[in-house]
Scaffold this motif. Structure first.
Motif, PDB file in Angstrom:
ATOM      1  N   ALA A  24     -15.519  -4.277 -13.145  1.00 40.15           N
ATOM      2  CA  ALA A  24     -16.221  -3.038 -12.785  1.00 40.15           C
ATOM      3  C   ALA A  24     -17.206  -2.655 -13.888  1.00 40.15           C
ATOM      4  O   ALA A  24     -18.339  -2.249 -13.604  1.00 40.15           O
ATOM      5  CB  ALA A  24     -15.223  -1.908 -12.545  1.00 40.15           C
ATOM      6  N   ALA A  28     -21.236  -2.545 -13.406  1.00 33.89           N
ATOM      7  CA  ALA A  28     -21.932  -1.279 -13.659  1.00 33.89           C
ATOM      8  C   ALA A  28     -23.035  -1.471 -14.692  1.00 33.89           C
ATOM      9  O   ALA A  28     -24.140  -0.939 -14.530  1.00 33.89           O
ATOM     10  CB  ALA A  28     -20.940  -0.225 -14.131  1.00 33.89           C
ATOM     11  N   ARG A  32     -26.371  -1.207 -12.562  1.00 37.63           N
ATOM     12  CA  ARG A  32     -26.690   0.217 -12.739  1.00 37.63           C
ATOM     13  C   ARG A  32     -26.893   0.943 -11.412  1.00 37.63           C
ATOM     14  O   ARG A  32     -27.774   1.785 -11.266  1.00 37.63           O
ATOM     15  CB  ARG A  32     -27.897   0.381 -13.648  1.00 37.63           C
ATOM     16  CG  ARG A  32     -27.696  -0.240 -15.003  1.00 37.63           C
ATOM     17  CD  ARG A  32     -28.743   0.175 -15.994  1.00 37.63           C
ATOM     18  NE  ARG A  32     -28.643  -0.575 -17.227  1.00 37.63           N
ATOM     19  CZ  ARG A  32     -27.718  -0.389 -18.165  1.00 37.63           C
ATOM     20  NH1 ARG A  32     -26.813   0.543 -18.008  1.00 37.63           N
ATOM     21  NH2 ARG A  32     -27.705  -1.115 -19.254  1.00 37.63           N
ATOM     22  N   PRO A  34     -24.137   2.759  -9.260  1.00 41.33           N
ATOM     23  CA  PRO A  34     -22.709   3.065  -9.137  1.00 41.33           C
ATOM     24  C   PRO A  34     -22.193   3.201  -7.700  1.00 41.33           C
ATOM     25  O   PRO A  34     -21.080   2.774  -7.414  1.00 41.33           O
ATOM     26  CB  PRO A  34     -22.530   4.363  -9.920  1.00 41.33           C
ATOM     27  CG  PRO A  34     -23.897   4.921 -10.087  1.00 41.33           C
ATOM     28  CD  PRO A  34     -24.860   3.792  -9.983  1.00 41.33           C
ATOM     29  N   ILE A  37     -21.353  -0.088  -5.957  1.00 39.67           N
ATOM     30  CA  ILE A  37     -20.253  -0.745  -6.690  1.00 39.67           C
ATOM     31  C   ILE A  37     -18.933  -0.073  -6.349  1.00 39.67           C
ATOM     32  O   ILE A  37     -17.946  -0.747  -6.026  1.00 39.67           O
ATOM     33  CB  ILE A  37     -20.523  -0.735  -8.208  1.00 39.67           C
ATOM     34  CG1 ILE A  37     -21.742  -1.607  -8.529  1.00 39.67           C
ATOM     35  CG2 ILE A  37     -19.297  -1.228  -8.976  1.00 39.67           C
ATOM     36  CD1 ILE A  37     -22.251  -1.468  -9.962  1.00 39.67           C
ATOM     37  N   THR A 106     -20.060  -6.984  -5.096  1.00 39.14           N
ATOM     38  CA  THR A 106     -18.880  -6.264  -5.577  1.00 39.14           C
ATOM     39  C   THR A 106     -17.670  -6.529  -4.679  1.00 39.14           C
ATOM     40  O   THR A 106     -16.580  -6.804  -5.178  1.00 39.14           O
ATOM     41  CB  THR A 106     -19.156  -4.749  -5.667  1.00 39.14           C
ATOM     42  OG1 THR A 106     -20.273  -4.530  -6.532  1.00 39.14           O
ATOM     43  CG2 THR A 106     -17.948  -3.996  -6.193  1.00 39.14           C
ATOM     44  N   VAL A 152     -16.949   2.615 -13.622  1.00 41.02           N
ATOM     45  CA  VAL A 152     -18.285   2.423 -13.066  1.00 41.02           C
ATOM     46  C   VAL A 152     -19.177   3.604 -13.434  1.00 41.02           C
ATOM     47  O   VAL A 152     -20.318   3.428 -13.859  1.00 41.02           O
ATOM     48  CB  VAL A 152     -18.233   2.235 -11.530  1.00 41.02           C
ATOM     49  CG1 VAL A 152     -19.637   2.202 -10.937  1.00 41.02           C
ATOM     50  CG2 VAL A 152     -17.466   0.970 -11.171  1.00 41.02           C
ATOM     51  N   TRP A 153     -18.652   4.813 -13.287  1.00 43.28           N
ATOM     52  CA  TRP A 153     -19.460   6.006 -13.526  1.00 43.28           C
ATOM     53  C   TRP A 153     -19.701   6.265 -15.006  1.00 43.28           C
ATOM     54  O   TRP A 153     -20.792   6.676 -15.398  1.00 43.28           O
ATOM     55  CB  TRP A 153     -18.795   7.236 -12.907  1.00 43.28           C
ATOM     56  CG  TRP A 153     -18.784   7.194 -11.422  1.00 43.28           C
ATOM     57  CD1 TRP A 153     -17.694   7.007 -10.628  1.00 43.28           C
ATOM     58  CD2 TRP A 153     -19.896   7.299 -10.526  1.00 43.28           C
ATOM     59  NE1 TRP A 153     -18.057   6.992  -9.310  1.00 43.28           N
ATOM     60  CE2 TRP A 153     -19.407   7.175  -9.215  1.00 43.28           C
ATOM     61  CE3 TRP A 153     -21.259   7.484 -10.712  1.00 43.28           C
ATOM     62  CZ2 TRP A 153     -20.231   7.230  -8.111  1.00 43.28           C
ATOM     63  CZ3 TRP A 153     -22.083   7.539  -9.602  1.00 43.28           C
ATOM     64  CH2 TRP A 153     -21.564   7.413  -8.317  1.00 43.28           C
ATOM     65  N   GLY A 155     -18.806   4.051 -17.582  1.00 44.40           N
ATOM     66  CA  GLY A 155     -19.029   2.832 -18.354  1.00 44.40           C
ATOM     67  C   GLY A 155     -18.059   2.645 -19.498  1.00 44.40           C
ATOM     68  O   GLY A 155     -16.890   2.989 -19.424  1.00 44.40           O
TER      69      GLY A 155
END
Length: 187
Positions: A24, A28, A32, A34, A37, A106, A152-153, A155
């Motif tokens: 993930a 991400a 880039r 999100p 993903i 993904t 993901v959000w 990082g």
């Protein structure tokens, strides 16, 4: 409700530092984007855990409750040991333009990464233990999302907040307690 809550907690803990969480993070950082993903993780997890939950429910029709209790207890203890072995992301993708788009890449990557993974095996065991297919699949899916969506959000910052070694030890203890309880307490 117990099956849902325990499934959520176990998978959220087991997923910390797991290769899919690292995946993930890589996705991400690479794409880039999100939303596709996170949606891809969700779709892959539902598909994978639905199959694992069905396997767990099917196993209960083949094995006597006593033998199943011993298998589950030993499996949970094995999971406790496995939790102490950190995962590494085996392969990183080389091309910058995904063949199947961000969402498709993904879904495919997560579905394959989950095959035979700790959380998939935990889903099989939990579905067999609780005989509550929908609650277990919903719980394990929520656990996966709780562990992976923030990565993901947010990082790399998320992985710095909680020492992974501590999470692995706590997860191992949870699995060990569940294993001992499965061996000692009759259903």
């Amino acid at each position: 409700m117990e099956a849902f809550l325990i499934s959520t907690g176990i998978v959220a803990l087991a997923e910390m530092g797991d290769k899919t969480q690292l995946l993930a993070l890589v996705l991400a950082a690479r794409f880039r984007k999100p939303w596709p993903i996170v949606l891809g993780i969700f779709v892959a997890t539902i598909a994978n855990h639905a199959m694992a939950g069905a396997l767990g429910a099917w196993v209960t029709t083949l094995i006597s409750p006593q033998i199943l209790r011993w298998i589950l207890g030993a499996s949970f203890l094995a999971m406790a040991v496995w939790m102490l072995i950190p995962d590494k992301l085996d392969d990183e993708e080389g091309s910058s333009a995904p063949r199947f788009g961000v969402f498709g890449t993904t879904v495919l990557a997560f579905f394959l990464a989950e095959m035979g993974d700790k959380t998939q095996i935990a889903t099989v065991m939990l579905a067999a233990r609780y005989e509550a297919y929908y609650a277990v699949v919903a719980g394990t899916t929520l656990g996966m999302m709780l562990a992976n969506a923030p990565v993901v959000w947010l990082g790399e910052r998320v992985t710095r907040l909680v020492p992974l070694r501590v999470v692995h030890i706590v997860s191992a203890l949870v699995f060990a307690v569940l294993g001992v309880l499965a061996l000692l307490i009759k259903a």
